[in-house]
Design a protein around this motif. Sequence first.
Motif, PDB file in Angstrom:
ATOM      1  N   ILE A  17      21.283 -20.541  85.041  1.00 39.12           N
ATOM      2  CA  ILE A  17      20.447 -19.895  86.059  1.00 39.12           C
ATOM      3  C   ILE A  17      19.024 -19.985  85.533  1.00 39.12           C
ATOM      4  N   SER A  18      18.110 -20.545  86.329  1.00 34.50           N
ATOM      5  CA  SER A  18      16.771 -20.793  85.802  1.00 34.50           C
ATOM      6  C   SER A  18      15.681 -20.354  86.759  1.00 34.50           C
ATOM      7  N   ASP A  19      14.614 -19.855  86.167  1.00 30.80           N
ATOM      8  CA  ASP A  19      13.366 -19.612  86.873  1.00 30.80           C
ATOM      9  C   ASP A  19      12.759 -20.966  87.254  1.00 30.80           C
ATOM     10  N   LEU A  20      11.798 -20.957  88.161  1.00 34.12           N
ATOM     11  CA  LEU A  20      11.152 -22.207  88.600  1.00 34.12           C
ATOM     12  C   LEU A  20       9.734 -22.342  88.048  1.00 34.12           C
ATOM     13  N   ASP A  21       8.823 -21.438  88.509  1.00 33.58           N
ATOM     14  CA  ASP A  21       7.413 -21.605  88.162  1.00 33.58           C
ATOM     15  C   ASP A  21       7.204 -21.310  86.681  1.00 33.58           C
ATOM     16  N   GLY A  22       6.645 -22.260  85.962  1.00 33.82           N
ATOM     17  CA  GLY A  22       6.451 -22.115  84.523  1.00 33.82           C
ATOM     18  C   GLY A  22       7.594 -22.701  83.721  1.00 33.82           C
ATOM     19  N   VAL A  23       8.695 -23.052  84.425  1.00 35.61           N
ATOM     20  CA  VAL A  23       9.834 -23.679  83.750  1.00 35.61           C
ATOM     21  C   VAL A  23      10.004 -25.123  84.238  1.00 35.61           C
ATOM     22  N   VAL A  24      10.090 -25.294  85.567  1.00 38.09           N
ATOM     23  CA  VAL A  24      10.321 -26.623  86.154  1.00 38.09           C
ATOM     24  C   VAL A  24       9.006 -27.238  86.629  1.00 38.09           C
ATOM     25  N   TYR A  25       8.093 -26.389  87.039  1.00 29.85           N
ATOM     26  CA  TYR A  25       6.764 -26.859  87.428  1.00 29.85           C
ATOM     27  C   TYR A  25       5.749 -25.772  87.125  1.00 29.85           C
ATOM     28  N   ARG A  26       4.484 -26.204  87.149  1.00 31.09           N
ATOM     29  CA  ARG A  26       3.390 -25.244  87.009  1.00 31.09           C
ATOM     30  C   ARG A  26       2.485 -25.499  88.200  1.00 31.09           C
ATOM     31  N   GLY A  27       2.449 -24.565  89.153  1.00 30.82           N
ATOM     32  CA  GLY A  27       1.723 -24.835  90.395  1.00 30.82           C
ATOM     33  C   GLY A  27       2.388 -25.996  91.115  1.00 30.82           C
ATOM     34  N   ASN A  28       1.631 -27.066  91.344  1.00 28.76           N
ATOM     35  CA  ASN A  28       2.197 -28.232  92.028  1.00 28.76           C
ATOM     36  C   ASN A  28       2.541 -29.367  91.072  1.00 28.76           C
ATOM     37  N   ALA A  29       2.410 -29.111  89.774  1.00 25.26           N
ATOM     38  CA  ALA A  29       2.662 -30.177  88.802  1.00 25.26           C
ATOM     39  C   ALA A  29       4.033 -29.990  88.155  1.00 25.26           C
ATOM     40  N   PHE A  38      17.222 -31.064  83.776  1.00 21.50           N
ATOM     41  CA  PHE A  38      18.086 -30.689  84.898  1.00 21.50           C
ATOM     42  C   PHE A  38      18.811 -31.906  85.474  1.00 21.50           C
ATOM     43  N   GLU A  39      18.134 -33.061  85.487  1.00 21.00           N
ATOM     44  CA  GLU A  39      18.800 -34.283  85.969  1.00 21.00           C
ATOM     45  C   GLU A  39      19.993 -34.630  85.075  1.00 21.00           C
ATOM     46  N   ARG A  40      19.805 -34.460  83.765  1.00 24.75           N
ATOM     47  CA  ARG A  40      20.912 -34.773  82.841  1.00 24.75           C
ATOM     48  C   ARG A  40      22.059 -33.782  83.021  1.00 24.75           C
ATOM     49  N   TRP A  41      21.734 -32.484  83.191  1.00 27.26           N
ATOM     50  CA  TRP A  41      22.798 -31.482  83.389  1.00 27.26           C
ATOM     51  C   TRP A  41      23.545 -31.760  84.692  1.00 27.26           C
ATOM     52  N   GLN A  42      22.782 -32.160  85.695  1.00 29.23           N
ATOM     53  CA  GLN A  42      23.404 -32.492  86.982  1.00 29.23           C
ATOM     54  C   GLN A  42      24.377 -33.669  86.802  1.00 29.23           C
ATOM     55  N   ALA A  43      23.931 -34.700  86.087  1.00 31.13           N
ATOM     56  CA  ALA A  43      24.770 -35.885  85.851  1.00 31.13           C
ATOM     57  C   ALA A  43      26.012 -35.518  85.035  1.00 31.13           C
ATOM     58  N   ALA A  44      25.867 -34.494  84.162  1.00 30.94           N
ATOM     59  CA  ALA A  44      26.990 -34.072  83.310  1.00 30.94           C
ATOM     60  C   ALA A  44      27.934 -33.111  84.039  1.00 30.94           C
ATOM     61  N   GLY A  45      27.584 -32.757  85.277  1.00 32.71           N
ATOM     62  CA  GLY A  45      28.443 -31.856  86.042  1.00 32.71           C
ATOM     63  C   GLY A  45      28.275 -30.396  85.691  1.00 32.71           C
ATOM     64  N   LEU A  46      27.162 -30.056  85.055  1.00 29.04           N
ATOM     65  CA  LEU A  46      26.889 -28.656  84.706  1.00 29.04           C
ATOM     66  C   LEU A  46      26.178 -27.991  85.889  1.00 29.04           C
ATOM     67  N   PRO A  47      26.806 -26.989  86.508  1.00 31.82           N
ATOM     68  CA  PRO A  47      26.174 -26.391  87.690  1.00 31.82           C
ATOM     69  C   PRO A  47      24.981 -25.516  87.326  1.00 31.82           C
ATOM     70  N   PHE A  48      23.960 -25.517  88.179  1.00 29.90           N
ATOM     71  CA  PHE A  48      22.815 -24.638  87.960  1.00 29.90           C
ATOM     72  C   PHE A  48      22.308 -24.079  89.283  1.00 29.90           C
ATOM     73  N   CYS A  49      21.597 -22.964  89.157  1.00 29.87           N
ATOM     74  CA  CYS A  49      21.049 -22.274  90.322  1.00 29.87           C
ATOM     75  C   CYS A  49      19.668 -21.751  89.932  1.00 29.87           C
TER      76      CYS A  49
END
Length: 275
Positions: A17-29, A38-49
């Motif tokens: 379970i992950s926060d977004l702003d400051g973790v996956v992006y900062r503003g629009n970057a 996250f792409e690797r976890w997705q490919a490995a079948g690890l679910p996330f929200c």
Amino acid sequence: MANIGSHANWPPIEGIISDLDGVVYRGNAAIVDAVQAFERWQAAGLPFCFVTNNSTHTPEDVVRKLKSFGLVIAPKDVVTSAITAAELIRAKHPELTRVFVIGAPSLVKAMVDVGLDVTDRKREAVVMGLDRQITHEKLRIAVEAILNGAAFIGTNPDLLLPTAGGFEPGAGATITAVAAATQVKPLIVGKPEPHMIETALARLETARDSTLLIGDQIQTDIQAGKQASLLTVLVSTGVPPREDPSLVPPDFIVSSLTEIQSTPALVGHPRQRSA
Ligand SMILES: [Mg+2]
């Protein structure tokens, strides 16, 4: 079950379970190595929200933003404080039908989507989020409704938000104003309260003690994760987190999400596992 870590202290992880702003992006970057993790976890079948205190975007908005960074997810993979506010009203006040909303169109949509009637007449609940078109008249209607017994729900407690040019008041600032006027304590939905984490856990259907909470804020993300008895990871930008004895420290601190795949450092005291 995917095991994302090889460190001796790193338990098998079933979900994230992950926060977004400051973790996956900062503003629009985009934060590139986080997107790749996250792409690797997705490919490995690890679910996330993803869980976000921001009530001004719908899950579909977040899906579009992440897609522009190359990460393809579904709307159900995003829990916002607006969605959780609507679910909480349904769960805690099943008899209630009419809500007055101070907030963005996404907050209104979240209420309508669970069958609530958004109106300024005969209000049974007041729901407040960030509203950049807030007026004194809206505040007056909210205060009057709450004084007449309407339930009082706030999406998130954030007082101050960074902007491209400086700062703006967050939802918490106006929620606090109404709380002060009415002397009624609102039900706060967003982090550090655990409600959104519980919603995300229910969607992932993973075990509490093998689900990782990732965030960049000790005061909100990590406290919410600990309240929900999850393992917590603080992703730090290199600035040492401020010591605050009133806050529960994270279980792990990493400077990049890519470290979670190798050898994250265990910090603080031996981790307390929940039963
Ligand atoms: Mg954040």
